[in-house]
Design an enzyme around this catalytic site. Sequence first.
Site, PDB file in Angstrom:
ATOM      1  N   GLY A 129       3.743  -2.581   1.930  1.00  0.00           N
ATOM      2  CA  GLY A 129       3.506  -1.391   1.122  1.00  0.00           C
ATOM      3  C   GLY A 129       3.306  -1.789  -0.319  1.00  0.00           C
ATOM      4  O   GLY A 129       2.746  -2.839  -0.617  1.00  0.00           O
ATOM      5  N   CYS A 130       3.781  -0.978  -1.218  1.00  0.00           N
ATOM      6  CA  CYS A 130       3.637  -1.229  -2.650  1.00  0.00           C
ATOM      7  C   CYS A 130       4.321  -2.546  -3.026  1.00  0.00           C
ATOM      8  O   CYS A 130       5.487  -2.756  -2.701  1.00  0.00           O
ATOM      9  CB  CYS A 130       4.267  -0.069  -3.420  1.00  0.00           C
ATOM     10  SG  CYS A 130       4.293  -0.336  -5.187  1.00  0.00           S
ATOM     11  N   PHE A 131       3.599  -3.409  -3.721  1.00  0.00           N
ATOM     12  CA  PHE A 131       4.181  -4.703  -4.065  1.00  0.00           C
ATOM     13  C   PHE A 131       5.317  -4.595  -5.065  1.00  0.00           C
ATOM     14  O   PHE A 131       6.158  -5.481  -5.154  1.00  0.00           O
ATOM     15  CB  PHE A 131       3.149  -5.725  -4.519  1.00  0.00           C
ATOM     16  CG  PHE A 131       2.112  -5.308  -5.535  1.00  0.00           C
ATOM     17  CD1 PHE A 131       2.332  -4.332  -6.496  1.00  0.00           C
ATOM     18  CD2 PHE A 131       0.873  -5.926  -5.515  1.00  0.00           C
ATOM     19  CE1 PHE A 131       1.362  -3.986  -7.420  1.00  0.00           C
ATOM     20  CE2 PHE A 131      -0.108  -5.585  -6.437  1.00  0.00           C
ATOM     21  CZ  PHE A 131       0.137  -4.613  -7.387  1.00  0.00           C
ATOM     22  N   TRP A 132       5.398  -3.516  -5.812  1.00  0.00           N
ATOM     23  CA  TRP A 132       6.511  -3.351  -6.753  1.00  0.00           C
ATOM     24  C   TRP A 132       7.844  -3.353  -6.017  1.00  0.00           C
ATOM     25  O   TRP A 132       8.826  -3.909  -6.502  1.00  0.00           O
ATOM     26  CB  TRP A 132       6.385  -2.062  -7.543  1.00  0.00           C
ATOM     27  CG  TRP A 132       5.183  -1.929  -8.418  1.00  0.00           C
ATOM     28  CD1 TRP A 132       4.385  -2.927  -8.918  1.00  0.00           C
ATOM     29  CD2 TRP A 132       4.652  -0.714  -8.928  1.00  0.00           C
ATOM     30  NE1 TRP A 132       3.394  -2.404  -9.695  1.00  0.00           N
ATOM     31  CE2 TRP A 132       3.532  -1.037  -9.719  1.00  0.00           C
ATOM     32  CE3 TRP A 132       5.007   0.622  -8.788  1.00  0.00           C
ATOM     33  CZ2 TRP A 132       2.770  -0.070 -10.373  1.00  0.00           C
ATOM     34  CZ3 TRP A 132       4.249   1.575  -9.446  1.00  0.00           C
ATOM     35  CH2 TRP A 132       3.141   1.240 -10.230  1.00  0.00           C
TER      36      TRP A 132
END
Length: 180
Positions: free
Chosen positions: A13-16
Amino acid sequence: MKTKLQLATLGGGCFWCIEAIYGQIKGVKKVVSGYSGGRAPGRPTYREVRSGLTGDAEVVQVTFDPDIITYKDIMTVFMTSHDPTTLNQQGADKGTQYRSVIFYHNDAQKKTANELIKDMVHTFRKPIVTEILPSPIFHKAEDYHQEYYKNNPSQMYCKVVITPKLLKLRKMHPNKIKQQ
């Protein structure tokens, strides 16, 4: 003799989110947010990847010391830190750029990833859809994406999405967390 550091390249998902998680794990020396797995020529930008047209996934490249944390432990944290049963989606983030993917760097990593998924099949109610693929070119994301959570803890996405994931991490894997 000094241990040679290893790489793991993961998309959940979101790399953050994934970057924030691995930044807290013992034995992890560096985490870099980036893009991988696309088919468009050249270096993709966030805007291009976000469109879903490049085929890239948001990933992190984790540099770790295998004398402190094993690749299997890296994979266990990964599989329990996102939903590996949703195809091309994590939460509200939808599209192939948010797919669950493990890009392996050698045959041992491929074997470990396949074995772990096989062992975890009964952990989830739905089938695991995580892809396991050879590691393609990794493109580092723009600087403002690096250490995003650390630099923006009061941003709403961080509060609502990432902080709960970090709390879950501390609960599920307390022995793998770096000392503060």
